[in-house]
Write a protein that holds these residues in place. Structure first.
Motif, PDB file in Angstrom:
ATOM      1  N   GLU A  88       0.832  -1.213   0.000  1.00 46.47           N
ATOM      2  CA  GLU A  88       0.000   0.000   0.000  1.00 46.47           C
ATOM      3  C   GLU A  88       0.868   1.266   0.000  1.00 46.47           C
ATOM      4  O   GLU A  88       0.467   2.296  -0.545  1.00 46.47           O
ATOM      5  N   ASP A  89       2.048   1.182   0.592  1.00 47.38           N
ATOM      6  CA  ASP A  89       2.966   2.336   0.623  1.00 47.38           C
ATOM      7  C   ASP A  89       3.685   2.546  -0.706  1.00 47.38           C
ATOM      8  O   ASP A  89       4.458   3.504  -0.856  1.00 47.38           O
ATOM      9  N   GLY A  90       3.478   1.618  -1.641  1.00 43.12           N
ATOM     10  CA  GLY A  90       4.038   1.783  -2.987  1.00 43.12           C
ATOM     11  C   GLY A  90       5.434   1.231  -3.179  1.00 43.12           C
ATOM     12  O   GLY A  90       6.076   1.502  -4.196  1.00 43.12           O
ATOM     13  N   LEU A  91       5.941   0.425  -2.239  1.00 42.10           N
ATOM     14  CA  LEU A  91       7.280  -0.150  -2.398  1.00 42.10           C
ATOM     15  C   LEU A  91       7.260  -1.257  -3.445  1.00 42.10           C
ATOM     16  O   LEU A  91       6.269  -1.995  -3.575  1.00 42.10           O
ATOM     17  N   ASP A  92       8.361  -1.385  -4.182  1.00 44.35           N
ATOM     18  CA  ASP A  92       8.421  -2.437  -5.194  1.00 44.35           C
ATOM     19  C   ASP A  92       8.802  -3.767  -4.543  1.00 44.35           C
ATOM     20  O   ASP A  92       9.201  -3.832  -3.374  1.00 44.35           O
ATOM     21  N   LYS A 121      -5.703  -5.749  -4.604  1.00 44.31           N
ATOM     22  CA  LYS A 121      -6.523  -5.641  -5.807  1.00 44.31           C
ATOM     23  C   LYS A 121      -7.983  -5.979  -5.500  1.00 44.31           C
ATOM     24  O   LYS A 121      -8.910  -5.300  -5.956  1.00 44.31           O
ATOM     25  N   ILE A 122      -8.196  -7.054  -4.711  1.00 44.61           N
ATOM     26  CA  ILE A 122      -9.559  -7.476  -4.384  1.00 44.61           C
ATOM     27  C   ILE A 122     -10.274  -6.419  -3.549  1.00 44.61           C
ATOM     28  O   ILE A 122     -11.440  -6.084  -3.783  1.00 44.61           O
ATOM     29  N   LEU A 123      -9.566  -5.867  -2.557  1.00 41.39           N
ATOM     30  CA  LEU A 123     -10.185  -4.902  -1.646  1.00 41.39           C
ATOM     31  C   LEU A 123     -10.373  -3.519  -2.267  1.00 41.39           C
ATOM     32  O   LEU A 123     -11.051  -2.676  -1.677  1.00 41.39           O
ATOM     33  N   ASP A 124      -9.785  -3.308  -3.432  1.00 39.64           N
ATOM     34  CA  ASP A 124      -9.973  -2.029  -4.131  1.00 39.64           C
ATOM     35  C   ASP A 124     -11.451  -1.737  -4.378  1.00 39.64           C
ATOM     36  O   ASP A 124     -11.875  -0.584  -4.406  1.00 39.64           O
ATOM     37  N   LYS A 125     -12.237  -2.806  -4.570  1.00 39.82           N
ATOM     38  CA  LYS A 125     -13.658  -2.615  -4.883  1.00 39.82           C
ATOM     39  C   LYS A 125     -14.528  -2.543  -3.629  1.00 39.82           C
ATOM     40  O   LYS A 125     -15.728  -2.286  -3.716  1.00 39.82           O
TER      41      LYS A 125
END
Length: 493
Positions: free
Chosen positions: A128-132, A163-167
């Motif tokens: 979530e913090d955007g780390l690769d 991805k699943i929780l995005d919705k």
């Protein structure tokens, strides 16, 4: 009966990381007896001694075989911007203890220093913090000593969860758990809030009345929030009759717009409790997912652990569910059941390949203190409990063959092989409730005896729990008190 090896933990002062220390030790020495000074235990009869010498700045761990020093590690409490950093101090303490025990045993743990039940919470936050992936891998290996395989699995699951929780509006929405604490029988390894259905036959309808009353309060209290998922678990919900299931589901549909939820699950669980009438009662409503759990396809083991079904009865229940039109069926298996080997796991997975469930949940046996299996072992009865990474690999390979990907993971204390539970599913068939309950990202209102509501604050920085009593009779007789507990929290009065 031969005495177990015992480790004694000696503290020079009251210390608040004892639970973490015990977790690391138990990971290296599953089943070994642990005693500590802070619990008032006497310091005698031990085989190994861990001495914890701490003051306001310095910390030292010393590990002894009897009186002989094996290894020691020293470090200082960690301060960030002049403030005591408890979290980082705890992590450093666990790393130091891990190095001592790893050096002594010559072994490494797949999950490194992580002894908690939700290892993917860490990787999920980093995602979530955007780390690769490379940076996340570096952190998990250097700070928590995870193996390459567990690091890769954690990152994969965290990205899929994200991805699943995005919705799902998990901050403004909520989920509902409904507990049916009855089973046809109590399994050898189980200590959950479950009661033999025959004992409570005369009070089942009273229980459903109380349950509906609590559900009704929840629907009114949260009428301005979106209901994301419903999970009816237990126990075994299909212990209820078809008529009782119909009455419960009818009232849920009356109180909620069940067509708008992302997921509606009924844990059918025990094949011996499933009939065509019950499946039809469930199918009448907006249930999207059910679980039918063999645990193993080996009849001798099923008999040993107290499951009142055999392989043929499981196949019959599974095929009936398909005939009824259920297109999202989960199957549970347990690795580490008494006397089962890797050949039994391979045998079980052959059935999975034939049946092609939409999701597959693999549990590593975790024996609770109050379970009959644990009590019998203490009395001297011997069971061979074996779970290995190779066994887990067999189930993973089967999942891959069927196009099922890992989507959630959790761990428990005293798990066979110090491994994990993993849920696999085909695309779009993942159990959303499973992710929400494990990652603690959303308020979950729990109704029923033994229910524990998790109230997650909007900023996700605080979780409060509201507990219902476990005793079925007390729950029925005191349902207004159970509702008042929720009312006081939600309305502040």
């Amino acid at each position: 009966m031969k005495r177990q090896f015992m480790i004694f933990i000696r503290f020079n002062r009251q210390f608040d990381f004892e639970y973490d220390i015990q977790g690391i030790i138990r990971s290296f020495y599953p089943g070994m007896e642990l005693k500590s000074q802070t619990e008032g235990e006497k310091e005698d009869g031990y085989d190994f001694l861990l001495e914890c010498d701490f003051d306001d700045t310095d910390m030292k761990l010393s590990f002894y075989d009897k009186e002989k020093l094996i290894d020691s590690e020293s470090f200082k409490r960690i301060y960030t911007d002049s403030l005591y950093d408890r979290k980082e101090t705890k992590n450093e303490l666990k790393r130091k203890l891990y190095k001592i025990l790893s050096g002594f045993t010559g072994s490494e743990l797949p999950w490194g220093t992580l002894s908690g039940i939700r290892p993917t919470k860490i990787t999920s936050k980093l995602v979530e913090d955007g780390l690769d992936d490379d940076k996340i891998s570096e952190i998990m290996k250097n700070e928590y000593f995870l193996s390459d395989k567990k690091t890769e699995t954690s990152i994969d699951i965290s990205k899929r969860e994200h991805k699943i929780l995005d919705k799902v509006d998990y901050k403004n929405g909520y989920s509902l758990y409904i507990g049916i604490p009855f089973c046809p029988s109590t399994c050898l390894y189980c200590s959950f809030t479950s009661n033999p259905i025959g004992v409570f036959k005369k009070r089942i309808d009273d229980y459903i009345d109380a349950l509906i009353k609590e559900i009704e309060f929840c629907s009114e209290a949260y009428k301005d929030r979106k209901l994301c998922s419903i999970y009816i678990g237990g126990g075994t919900p299909t212990s209820l009759s078809a008529e009782q299931l119909d009455r419960l589901l009818c009232n849920i549909s009356r109180l909620y717009d069940t067509k708008s939820v992302y997921e509606f699950t009924v844990e059918a669980g025990r094949p011996d409790s499933i009939t065509m009438d019950k499946l039809k009662a469930i199918k009448k409503y907006d249930v999207t997912r059910i679980s039918i759990n063999p645990q193993t396809m080996k009849d001798d083991t099923l008999k040993l652990i107290g499951r009142n079904h055999n392989t043929e009865e499981f196949l019959s229940a599974y095929n009936m569910a398909r005939e009824c039109g259920f297109d999202n069926i989960n199957m549970d298996f347990i690795l580490g059941l008494p006397n089962e080997t890797i050949d039994d796991v391979k045998y079980n997975m052959k059935y999975v390949e034939k049946l092609k469930p939409n999701s597959l949940t693999i549990h590593s046996l975790a024996v609770k203190r109050a379970a009959r299996l644990n009590l019998e072992q203490r009395m001297g009865k011997k069971y061979e409990i074996t779970n290995t990474s190779e066994m887990m690999d067999v189930t993973e390979e089967t999942a891959k063959k069927l196009g099922l990907h890992p989507y959630y993971l959790y761990r428990q204390k005293n798990m066979a092989g110090n491994l994990e539970n993993v849920g696999y599913a085909s695309e779009g068939k993942e159990g959303i409730y499973n992710i929400l309950i494990m990652e603690e990202k959303q308020t979950i209102l729990a109704c029923g005896a033994g229910g524990s509501s998790k109230m997650v604050s909007a900023d996700l920085n605080r979780i409060d729990r509201i507990e219902n009593v476990k005793d079925v009779n007390m729950y029925i007789d005191n349902i207004d008190d159970m509702i008042d507990r929720k009312r006081r929290y939600i309305y502040g009065k």
